[in-house]
Design a protein around this motif. Structure first.
Motif, PDB file in Angstrom:
ATOM      1  N   PRO A 107      48.921  27.072  43.721  1.00  7.36           N
ATOM      2  CA  PRO A 107      49.960  28.106  43.925  1.00  7.36           C
ATOM      3  C   PRO A 107      49.813  29.309  43.001  1.00  7.36           C
ATOM      4  O   PRO A 107      50.458  30.305  43.224  1.00  7.36           O
ATOM      5  N   TYR A 108      48.969  29.216  41.994  1.00 12.17           N
ATOM      6  CA  TYR A 108      48.899  30.299  41.013  1.00 12.17           C
ATOM      7  C   TYR A 108      47.530  30.973  40.961  1.00 12.17           C
ATOM      8  O   TYR A 108      47.160  31.512  39.935  1.00 12.17           O
ATOM      9  N   ASP A 109      46.766  30.926  42.035  1.00 11.65           N
ATOM     10  CA  ASP A 109      45.439  31.529  42.014  1.00 11.65           C
ATOM     11  C   ASP A 109      45.556  33.028  42.238  1.00 11.65           C
ATOM     12  O   ASP A 109      45.720  33.498  43.348  1.00 11.65           O
ATOM     13  N   ARG A 110      45.479  33.813  41.154  1.00  4.76           N
ATOM     14  CA  ARG A 110      45.647  35.267  41.286  1.00  4.76           C
ATOM     15  C   ARG A 110      44.432  36.045  40.795  1.00  4.76           C
ATOM     16  O   ARG A 110      44.392  37.247  40.933  1.00  4.76           O
ATOM     17  N   GLY A 111      43.492  35.410  40.130  1.00  7.60           N
ATOM     18  CA  GLY A 111      42.424  36.182  39.515  1.00  7.60           C
ATOM     19  C   GLY A 111      41.064  35.591  39.748  1.00  7.60           C
ATOM     20  O   GLY A 111      40.923  34.494  40.292  1.00  7.60           O
ATOM     21  N   GLY A 112      40.040  36.338  39.303  1.00  2.00           N
ATOM     22  CA  GLY A 112      38.670  35.876  39.424  1.00  2.00           C
ATOM     23  C   GLY A 112      38.323  34.967  38.272  1.00  2.00           C
ATOM     24  O   GLY A 112      39.195  34.311  37.716  1.00  2.00           O
ATOM     25  N   PRO A 113      37.034  34.892  37.875  1.00  2.00           N
ATOM     26  CA  PRO A 113      36.632  34.088  36.713  1.00  2.00           C
ATOM     27  C   PRO A 113      37.215  34.681  35.432  1.00  2.00           C
ATOM     28  O   PRO A 113      37.543  35.866  35.389  1.00  2.00           O
ATOM     29  N   PRO A 114      37.357  33.869  34.376  1.00  6.50           N
ATOM     30  CA  PRO A 114      37.904  34.375  33.116  1.00  6.50           C
ATOM     31  C   PRO A 114      37.111  35.543  32.558  1.00  6.50           C
ATOM     32  O   PRO A 114      35.908  35.670  32.818  1.00  6.50           O
ATOM     33  N   PHE A 115      37.768  36.389  31.807  1.00  2.00           N
ATOM     34  CA  PHE A 115      37.222  37.602  31.192  1.00  2.00           C
ATOM     35  C   PHE A 115      36.798  38.646  32.207  1.00  2.00           C
ATOM     36  O   PHE A 115      35.921  39.452  31.959  1.00  2.00           O
ATOM     37  N   THR A 116      37.419  38.612  33.392  1.00  2.00           N
ATOM     38  CA  THR A 116      37.339  39.761  34.298  1.00  2.00           C
ATOM     39  C   THR A 116      38.779  40.196  34.549  1.00  2.00           C
ATOM     40  O   THR A 116      39.697  39.423  34.335  1.00  2.00           O
ATOM     41  N   GLN A 117      38.921  41.429  35.024  1.00  2.00           N
ATOM     42  CA  GLN A 117      40.274  41.932  35.211  1.00  2.00           C
ATOM     43  C   GLN A 117      40.738  41.654  36.640  1.00  2.00           C
ATOM     44  O   GLN A 117      40.141  42.135  37.598  1.00  2.00           O
ATOM     45  N   ALA A 118      41.795  40.849  36.769  1.00  2.00           N
ATOM     46  CA  ALA A 118      42.340  40.558  38.096  1.00  2.00           C
ATOM     47  C   ALA A 118      43.152  41.753  38.582  1.00  2.00           C
ATOM     48  O   ALA A 118      43.622  42.568  37.789  1.00  2.00           O
ATOM     49  N   ASP A 119      43.315  41.833  39.892  1.00  2.00           N
ATOM     50  CA  ASP A 119      44.042  42.954  40.487  1.00  2.00           C
ATOM     51  C   ASP A 119      45.479  42.505  40.752  1.00  2.00           C
ATOM     52  O   ASP A 119      45.715  41.694  41.637  1.00  2.00           O
ATOM     53  N   PHE A 157      43.658  40.780  32.665  1.00  2.00           N
ATOM     54  CA  PHE A 157      42.773  39.895  31.905  1.00  2.00           C
ATOM     55  C   PHE A 157      43.452  38.557  31.630  1.00  2.00           C
ATOM     56  O   PHE A 157      42.837  37.501  31.782  1.00  2.00           O
ATOM     57  N   VAL A 158      44.720  38.610  31.238  1.00  2.00           N
ATOM     58  CA  VAL A 158      45.436  37.361  30.943  1.00  2.00           C
ATOM     59  C   VAL A 158      45.594  36.541  32.222  1.00  2.00           C
ATOM     60  O   VAL A 158      45.495  35.317  32.207  1.00  2.00           O
ATOM     61  N   THR A 159      45.811  37.225  33.364  1.00  2.00           N
ATOM     62  CA  THR A 159      45.957  36.521  34.635  1.00  2.00           C
ATOM     63  C   THR A 159      44.722  35.692  34.950  1.00  2.00           C
ATOM     64  O   THR A 159      44.817  34.554  35.413  1.00  2.00           O
ATOM     65  N   ALA A 160      43.550  36.271  34.674  1.00  2.00           N
ATOM     66  CA  ALA A 160      42.313  35.588  35.046  1.00  2.00           C
ATOM     67  C   ALA A 160      41.897  34.559  34.009  1.00  2.00           C
ATOM     68  O   ALA A 160      41.048  33.712  34.293  1.00  2.00           O
ATOM     69  N   TYR A 161      42.472  34.619  32.798  1.00  2.00           N
ATOM     70  CA  TYR A 161      41.992  33.744  31.731  1.00  2.00           C
ATOM     71  C   TYR A 161      42.398  32.289  31.962  1.00  2.00           C
ATOM     72  O   TYR A 161      43.500  32.003  32.422  1.00  2.00           O
ATOM     73  N   LEU A 162      41.455  31.386  31.672  1.00  2.00           N
ATOM     74  CA  LEU A 162      41.754  29.951  31.686  1.00  2.00           C
ATOM     75  C   LEU A 162      41.239  29.375  30.373  1.00  2.00           C
ATOM     76  O   LEU A 162      40.183  29.779  29.892  1.00  2.00           O
ATOM     77  N   THR A 163      41.980  28.445  29.781  1.00  2.00           N
ATOM     78  CA  THR A 163      41.447  27.787  28.586  1.00  2.00           C
ATOM     79  C   THR A 163      40.260  26.927  29.000  1.00  2.00           C
ATOM     80  O   THR A 163      40.154  26.544  30.176  1.00  2.00           O
ATOM     81  N   PRO A 164      39.344  26.628  28.052  1.00  2.00           N
ATOM     82  CA  PRO A 164      38.181  25.813  28.420  1.00  2.00           C
ATOM     83  C   PRO A 164      38.586  24.509  29.113  1.00  2.00           C
ATOM     84  O   PRO A 164      37.947  24.072  30.076  1.00  2.00           O
TER      85      PRO A 164
END
Lengths: 149, 201, 218
Positions: A57-69, A83-90
């Motif tokens: 339900p929360y897929d809003r961004g690409g891979p981490p460290f890219t800027q989601a729209d 950037f925060v939207t796309a970030y995932l912890t390891p």
């Protein structure tokens, strides 16, 4: 005369809550009578659901460290929004790559759209909210401690 | 289409608000008023949720927290008003709480898992662990260290907010600061509640 | 934009939440600022009980910790009303208003008098119930117009906010601040300590003046 009686009634603080609750009930009733309301389709931070994604339900961004729209009110005020939207912890990145059911776990971890809104674009809301919590705890702990010298 | 659904949803939520407020205006007992106010709060969260965007989810959190915080302060005022302060609170005699190593193991698991989760949820899980540990012990703890940790983590969060606003290129630092800040803050607040719940000697 | 309170002189951006100073909000902000400074600087007054029929009076003794706590609450209340005066976002305004409400409860709740505590409890219940129309109103504004920013809401391109929703916001602020019902606050003013108690009524007056501007803007 009538004003005197009204003022005597509302000056008793036991009657405050019934008056206010009755006013709220009447206003909510009026709101029901004035339905339907318009719903604007182009909202900020719209929700889109992709059932195939591991972050469902929360897929809003690409891979981490890219800027989601993302759709925000004033993009010029938050140049790094996305950037925060796309970030995932390891940990959650590993989880997302192995299972299809990471889902709502993203809300518990740093990163994701909710952290973007709560910390970055509408950060002032969160600051005020924690201040309310802080003041309420201060009142509660002051009264608690005063009761036990 | 969505507009229709929105108005139907509003009808349901506002209807329940009318019922809740009517009950509140008829109720005379103070404790019941407090409980009914908490019930009516749910209607406001329902109205926020009906926006149906990610923004709605982000607005629910402040709405919920304001309600919980004010209920906490008001119930403390209620206790003082009704002179219920000095009643001893007995810790329930649950077997798990009595056996000495069990609380330690359980709360360690909860705290470690909470720190892995991090953020608000992690704070709640780890705080539950700390609360469990404190509740299982008989002697009272010093509040000041916990309060200091809570205050410092709040400062960390505010600092993270200013980094987001004025130095947006360091967003990663700010994100981690905010996540760690809220983790520590929720843990300490929940353990403070555990200490307050505990019987005074 | 030219809103109800004149065109803004200066903006302060915090992401999506933009604070603006128009002549109206700036005047209210300065009022709150001056009073907060007064609260910080002034010494609390002692309440006197005058005995009728005799030439005698007693001074109520108030503990230092109680005074410090109430001064802290009064300063927090001043800061919260300063925030509520200038914020340019409907939801943020609601949050600041509830902060003012809980600070008002805190100023009087510390007093050791059963009567004042009873009043503080009832007032706190109203403040808590006031968050329902307040947040509900802000949420319906967001759903009907698609924005929460007052600067965007003042443009005529957006769909109109229903009148009853404006009523929600005003009713919510009345619940938080009791603004027109000062008779209801009389019990709270039995609490001793001059500058702090007056902060309660000043802050509720200010938020009531501000919500009028907010509602006219939409």
């Amino acid at each position: 005369m009538i004003i005197q009686r009204i003022s005597r009634f509302i000056s008793n603080f036991e009657n405050l809550m019934p008056i206010f609750a009755a006013a709220c009930a009447v206003l909510a009733g009026i709101a029901i009578l004035s339905l339907p309301f318009v719903y604007t389709e182009d909202q900020l931070y719209p929700k889109n659901i992709d059932r195939e994604s591991p972050l469902d339900p929360y897929d809003r961004g690409g891979p981490p460290f890219t800027q989601a729209d993302i759709v925000l009110q004033y993009p010029e005020n938050s140049p790094t929004a996305g950037f925060v939207t796309a970030y995932l912890t390891p940990f959650s990145w590993a989880l997302a790559n192995t299972t299809l059911h990471t889902g709502t776990t993203i809300v518990g971890h740093p990163g994701g759209i909710l952290d973007e809104i709560l910390y970055n674009t509408r950060g002032l809301d969160t600051v005020v909210e924690t201040t309310i919590l802080f003041i309420a705890f201060a009142i509660a702990s002051y009264i608690f401690r005063k009761g036990s010298p | 289409m969505i507009g229709d659904q929105y108005s139907w949803g509003l009808l349901v939520v506002l209807g329940s608000a009318v019922i809740g407020f009517t009950a509140l205006s008829l109720e005379k007992d103070d404790l019941h008023r407090l409980l009914l106010v908490d019930l009516v709060e749910i209607a406001s969260i329902g109205i926020i949720a009906l926006i149906g965007t990610d923004l709605a989810e982000a607005l629910i959190l402040p709405g919920l927290v304001v309600g919980i915080a004010e209920i906490l302060a008001l119930s403390q005022i209620y206790l003082m008003k009704e002179d219920l302060q000095d009643r001893p609170v007995r810790i329930p005699a649950i077997e798990v709480l009595q056996e000495s190593p069990a609380p330690l193991i359980l709360s360690t698991i909860l705290i470690v898992y909470g720190i892995i989760l991090s953020g608000f949820t992690g704070g709640a899980v780890a705080g539950l662990g700390a609360l469990f540990f404190i509740a299982a012990r008989s002697r009272s703890e010093d509040l000041h260290l916990l309060e200091l940790a809570s205050g410092l983590s709040w400062v960390l969060w505010i600092a993270a907010f200013f980094v987001f606003m004025f130095l947006p290129e360091y967003w990663y630092l700010a994100l981690m600061g905010a996540a760690v800040g809220i983790l520590i803050k929720v843990i300490t607040k929940m353990s403070l509640m555990g200490v307050m719940w505990e019987a005074e000697p | 934009m030219i809103g109800a309170g004149g065109s803004p002189l200066r903006y302060l951006e915090f992401g999506d939440i933009v604070i603006y100073f128009s002549p109206y909000t700036l005047a209210l902000f300065l009022l709150a600022l001056v009073f907060t400074v007064l609260v910080i600087a002034s010494k609390p007054e002692r309440q006197l009980d005058i005995a009728f029929g005799a030439d005698a009076f007693t001074t109520k003794d108030i503990g230092l910790s109680e005074m410090r706590f109430r001064r802290f609450m009064a300063i927090a209340c001043g800061l919260a009303s300063m925030g509520a005066m200038v914020t340019g976002d409907v939801f943020d305004f609601c949050l600041f208003t509830s902060l003012v409400g809980i600070c008002n409860v805190g100023i009087v709740a510390a007093v050791k008098s059963r009567h004042v505590q009873g009043a503080a409890f009832q007032y706190g219940l109203v403040a808590l119930a006031g968050t329902v129309p307040l947040f509900g109103g802000a949420a319906i504004v967001a759903a009907t117009t698609g924005t929460l920013s007052l600067i965007e809401l003042s443009s005529t391109l957006l769909p109109a906010v229903p009148l009853v929703v404006k009523g929600f916001l005003v009713l919510g602020v009345m619940g938080e601040g009791m603004a027109p019902f000062y008779a209801a606050k009389a019990e709270m003013f039995r609490a001793p300590g001059a500058p702090y108690v007056i902060m309660c009524s000043l802050s509720s007056l200010l938020i009531f003046l501000r919500v009028i501007e907010v509602v006219l803007q939409m």
